[in-house]
Enzyme design. Structure first.
Site, PDB file in Angstrom:
ATOM      1  N   HIS A 165       0.826  -1.225   0.000  1.00 42.32           N
ATOM      2  CA  HIS A 165       0.000   0.000   0.000  1.00 42.32           C
ATOM      3  C   HIS A 165       0.855   1.268   0.000  1.00 42.32           C
ATOM      4  CE1 HIS A 165      -3.599  -2.328   0.417  1.00 42.32           C
ATOM      5  NE2 HIS A 165      -3.227  -2.830   1.591  1.00 42.32           N
ATOM      6  N   ASP A 201      -2.350 -10.481  -2.626  1.00 43.31           N
ATOM      7  CA  ASP A 201      -2.954 -10.095  -1.347  1.00 43.31           C
ATOM      8  C   ASP A 201      -4.454  -9.828  -1.551  1.00 43.31           C
ATOM      9  OD1 ASP A 201      -1.888  -8.767   1.512  1.00 43.31           O
ATOM     10  OD2 ASP A 201      -3.718  -7.809   0.757  1.00 43.31           O
ATOM     11  N   HIS A 203      -6.059  -7.356  -0.544  1.00 45.80           N
ATOM     12  CA  HIS A 203      -6.261  -5.919  -0.772  1.00 45.80           C
ATOM     13  C   HIS A 203      -5.456  -5.458  -1.984  1.00 45.80           C
ATOM     14  CE1 HIS A 203      -6.765  -6.739   3.597  1.00 45.80           C
ATOM     15  NE2 HIS A 203      -7.848  -5.993   3.434  1.00 45.80           N
ATOM     16  N   ASP A 290      -3.842 -13.171   3.169  1.00 45.58           N
ATOM     17  CA  ASP A 290      -5.156 -12.836   3.741  1.00 45.58           C
ATOM     18  C   ASP A 290      -6.316 -13.269   2.842  1.00 45.58           C
ATOM     19  OD1 ASP A 290      -4.341 -10.848   1.983  1.00 45.58           O
ATOM     20  OD2 ASP A 290      -4.543  -9.206   3.429  1.00 45.58           O
TER      21      ASP A 290
HETATM   22  C1  OKP Z   1      -3.001  -4.409   4.611  1.00 43.24           C
HETATM   23  B1  OKP Z   1      -2.580  -5.522   3.682  1.00 43.24           B
HETATM   24  C2  OKP Z   1      -9.112  -2.824  10.213  1.00 43.24           C
HETATM   25  C3  OKP Z   1      -9.221  -1.908   9.013  1.00 43.24           C
HETATM   26  C4  OKP Z   1      -8.450  -2.448   7.864  1.00 43.24           C
HETATM   27  C5  OKP Z   1      -6.753  -1.715   6.343  1.00 43.24           C
HETATM   28  C6  OKP Z   1      -6.323  -3.065   5.886  1.00 43.24           C
HETATM   29  C7  OKP Z   1      -4.887  -3.045   5.476  1.00 43.24           C
HETATM   30  C8  OKP Z   1      -4.469  -4.346   4.857  1.00 43.24           C
HETATM   31  N1  OKP Z   1      -8.906  -2.027  11.368  1.00 43.24           N
HETATM   32  N2  OKP Z   1      -7.261  -1.649   7.651  1.00 43.24           N
HETATM   33  O1  OKP Z   1      -2.993  -5.364   2.346  1.00 43.24           O
HETATM   34  O2  OKP Z   1      -2.925  -6.843   4.111  1.00 43.24           O
HETATM   35 ZN    ZN Z   2      -4.079  -7.408   2.590  1.00 40.63          ZN
END
Ligand code: OKP
Ligand code: ZN
Length: 348
Positions: A165, A201, A203, A290
């Site tokens: 990110h 990932d 996300h 994830d």
């Molecule tokens: C990072 B990676 C939970 C809210 C989620 C953002 C997710 C970040 C993911 N408190 N926060 O891509 O695994």
């Molecule tokens: Zn992620």
């Protein structure tokens, strides 16, 4: 498969993040990497530490003023008020549309906002040291794999915090330095003409996409939860295909939250075919775990055995490959899932 690990990841250990307005324990914890380390060791993988200083390559994928800020952020935070060593800084203002981001304010929280995309990237003492060690591992892995000496075909970097990110001049989503970008740029610098980055990932890898968006020499592909409903919300749609010279060299494959593993593997197949057609010389895998069905903050449905299948498919591409660990928050399952990818890759 060479595996990289460095204990300094433990120095990044913020206590809490925000979730629906409440303080909750961080999802991105030191135990994540320790579970992966334990499983790697159990399966006979020898862990090595980085030999390459990533500072030069970081200077090409990140903005110098962002690197300066990040390196000294904890010192500057401590200087602000006594007792700050027991508090975590969070941004509260961001330079959105119509506000200026060319002038860095003097106020620490304003500077933190300038260099952040969200309030979800908590800092601690040692954040820079941990993130820098992760980038060093990525650069080291890329140098070894690109050189191909001794038949080294692939490397895995077990590092945290994650990186995908983080853009050229901002942190976000638990990420500070973009390890996948550092690995890809290092492979370019070592002579690979075309490098593909595949981000699996849950996300979307917005930081990686934005760093290479105008470039044809690094193909970025991401398979992820649809940003209409999933973080990072403001990037990751299918119509983002690259710009200028980079037009046609970005591929987003968003999938609905909750979709079946079979659908995910169809998207993976599309990604792999694009990598072949690109005639990539090398591959960087932004390995988020994830997508696992039990992940506490994500909504895909892969089981542990599916990570072996992922590894086999990637291995069948037959490319020099660097894996960098991204997300994955079902901590106790991360070791098995990460090592399943690696061993599947080695089987192919
Ligand atoms: C990072 B990676 C939970 C809210 C989620 C953002 C997710 C970040 C993911 N408190 N926060 O891509 O695994
Ligand atoms: Zn992620």
């Amino acid at each position: 498969m060479i595996t990289f690990f460095n204990d300094s990841h433990q120095a990044h250990a913020p206590e809490f993040e925000f979730f629906r307005g409440e303080r909750v324990a961080c999802f991105e914890t030191p135990e994540r990497a320790e579970y992966v380390k334990a499983r790697l060791t159990e399966r006979g993988h020898h862990l090595q530490s980085a030999q390459v200083d990533s500072r030069a390559v970081l200077g090409t994928v990140h903005a110098p003023r962002y690197l300066d800020f990040l390196e000294h952020a904890w010192r500057d935070w401590l200087a602000l008020a006594p007792g700050n060593d027991r508090c975590q800084p969070f941004p509260s203002i961001w330079p959105v549309r119509s506000l200026r981001s060319d002038i860095e304010p003097l106020n620490f929280i304003a500077r933190l906002g300038l260099y952040s995309m969200d309030n979800g990237s908590p800092l601690s003492a040692g954040t820079w040291q941990a993130a820098k060690a992760g980038a060093d591992a990525a650069a080291s892995a890329a140098a070894l794999v690109a050189a191909g000496h001794g038949g080294i075909r692939a490397a895995f970097c077990c590092s945290r915090p994650p990186g995908h990110h983080a853009g050229a001049d901002f942190m976000g989503g638990y990420c500070f330095l973009n390890n996948a970008a550092a690995a890809a740029q290092s492979m370019r610098d070592a002579g690979a003409g075309r490098v593909a980055i595949l981000d699996v990932d849950y996300h979307h890898g917005n930081g990686t996409q934005s760093i290479f968006y105008g470039r044809p020499d690094v193909l970025c592909i991401s398979v992820h939860g649809d940003p209409l409903t999933e973080y990072p919300f403001f990037l990751g749609h299918a119509d983002e295909t690259g710009q200028g010279e980079g037009e046609g060299f970005n591929l987003n494959l968003p999938l609905p939250a909750g979709c079946a593993a079979s659908r995910w593997f169809e998207a993976l197949e599309q990604a792999c075919q694009r990598i072949c057609r690109y005639r990539a010389d090398a591959l960087v895998v932004a390995l988020g775990l994830d997508t696992f069905a039990e992940d506490p903050i994500s909504k895909f449905a892969l089981r542990s055995g599916d990570f072996s299948r992922l590894g086999r498919r990637l291995g069948a591409l037959g490319l020099p490959t660097v894996f960098v660990l991204e997300g994955g928050y079902a901590a106790a399952a991360l070791g098995v899932n990460a090592v399943n990818v690696i061993e599947g890759f080695e089987e192919a």
